[in-house]
Design a protein around this motif. Structure first.
Motif, mmCIF file in Angstrom:
data_model
loop_
_atom_site.group_PDB
_atom_site.id
_atom_site.type_symbol
_atom_site.label_atom_id
_atom_site.label_comp_id
_atom_site.label_asym_id
_atom_site.label_seq_id
_atom_site.Cartn_x
_atom_site.Cartn_y
_atom_site.Cartn_z
ATOM 1 N N UNK A 1 36.583 22.490 50.480
ATOM 2 C CA UNK A 1 35.424 21.867 49.592
ATOM 3 C C UNK A 1 35.108 22.797 48.710
ATOM 4 N N UNK A 2 35.261 24.355 48.771
ATOM 5 C CA UNK A 2 34.905 25.002 47.738
ATOM 6 C C UNK A 2 36.217 25.863 46.946
ATOM 7 N N UNK A 3 37.050 24.899 46.834
ATOM 8 C CA UNK A 3 38.272 25.650 46.418
ATOM 9 C C UNK A 3 38.393 26.291 44.900
ATOM 10 N N UNK A 4 37.528 25.796 44.002
ATOM 11 C CA UNK A 4 37.356 26.225 42.936
ATOM 12 C C UNK A 4 36.729 27.516 42.976
ATOM 13 N N UNK A 5 35.684 27.756 43.851
ATOM 14 C CA UNK A 5 35.119 28.978 43.894
ATOM 15 C C UNK A 5 35.964 30.144 44.783
ATOM 16 N N UNK A 6 36.690 29.603 45.637
ATOM 17 C CA UNK A 6 37.721 30.463 46.598
ATOM 18 C C UNK A 6 38.743 30.882 45.704
ATOM 19 N N UNK A 7 39.477 30.028 44.821
ATOM 20 C CA UNK A 7 40.527 30.521 43.895
ATOM 21 C C UNK A 7 39.923 31.584 42.936
ATOM 22 N N UNK A 8 38.735 31.256 42.461
ATOM 23 C CA UNK A 8 37.992 32.438 41.618
ATOM 24 C C UNK A 8 37.757 33.603 42.325
ATOM 25 N N UNK A 9 37.456 33.527 43.483
ATOM 26 C CA UNK A 9 37.198 34.839 44.325
ATOM 27 C C UNK A 9 38.530 35.556 44.452
ATOM 28 N N UNK A 10 39.474 34.624 44.659
ATOM 29 C CA UNK A 10 40.893 35.525 44.838
ATOM 30 C C UNK A 10 41.399 35.975 43.433
ATOM 31 N N UNK A 11 40.926 35.490 42.438
ATOM 32 C CA UNK A 11 41.475 36.145 41.063
ATOM 33 C C UNK A 11 40.643 37.250 40.891
ATOM 34 N N UNK A 12 39.499 37.461 41.354
ATOM 35 C CA UNK A 12 38.313 38.486 41.212
ATOM 36 C C UNK A 12 38.980 39.612 42.047
ATOM 37 N N UNK A 13 39.239 39.243 43.565
ATOM 38 C CA UNK A 13 39.588 40.329 44.433
ATOM 39 C C UNK A 13 40.908 40.817 43.920
ATOM 40 N N UNK A 14 41.754 40.243 43.420
ATOM 41 C CA UNK A 14 42.857 40.770 43.005
ATOM 42 C C UNK A 14 43.054 41.735 41.730
ATOM 43 N N UNK A 15 41.978 41.366 40.716
ATOM 44 C CA UNK A 15 41.864 42.358 39.575
ATOM 45 C C UNK A 15 41.194 43.597 40.078
ATOM 46 N N UNK A 16 40.192 43.448 41.063
ATOM 47 C CA UNK A 16 39.632 44.645 41.729
ATOM 48 C C UNK A 16 40.534 45.522 42.442
ATOM 49 N N UNK A 17 41.366 44.773 42.930
ATOM 50 C CA UNK A 17 42.535 45.459 43.831
ATOM 51 C C UNK A 17 43.373 46.258 42.764
#
Length: 72
Positions: A53-69
């Protein structure tokens, strides 16, 4: 240090659980739907619902976490 004591690692574990549960529900929908009231499978079924249900937000969070890592 475990993931429970580090907030960034805890967020990463939750995000990976959501992504993995969503993929598993997509591949094996019958197994997760049949056991959604089970004590052990219910959190994964709920994580799959959040991921669907929240796939756009989850994918955005994945990108943000990848950049942070990557940066840190």
């Amino acid at each position: 240090m475990t993931a429970l004591f580090n907030f960034q690692s805890l967020l990463l574990v939750i995000l990976l659980t959501i992504c993995t549960s969503t993929y598993a529900h997509y591949v094996f929908p019958g197994i997760m739907d049949r056991n959604k009231d089970s004590y052990y499978m219910a959190p994964f079924w709920k994580s799959a619902r959040v991921g669907e249900r929240l796939s756009p937000y989850v994918s955005l969070a994945c990108v943000v976490m990848a950049v942070v890592e990557f940066m840190g």
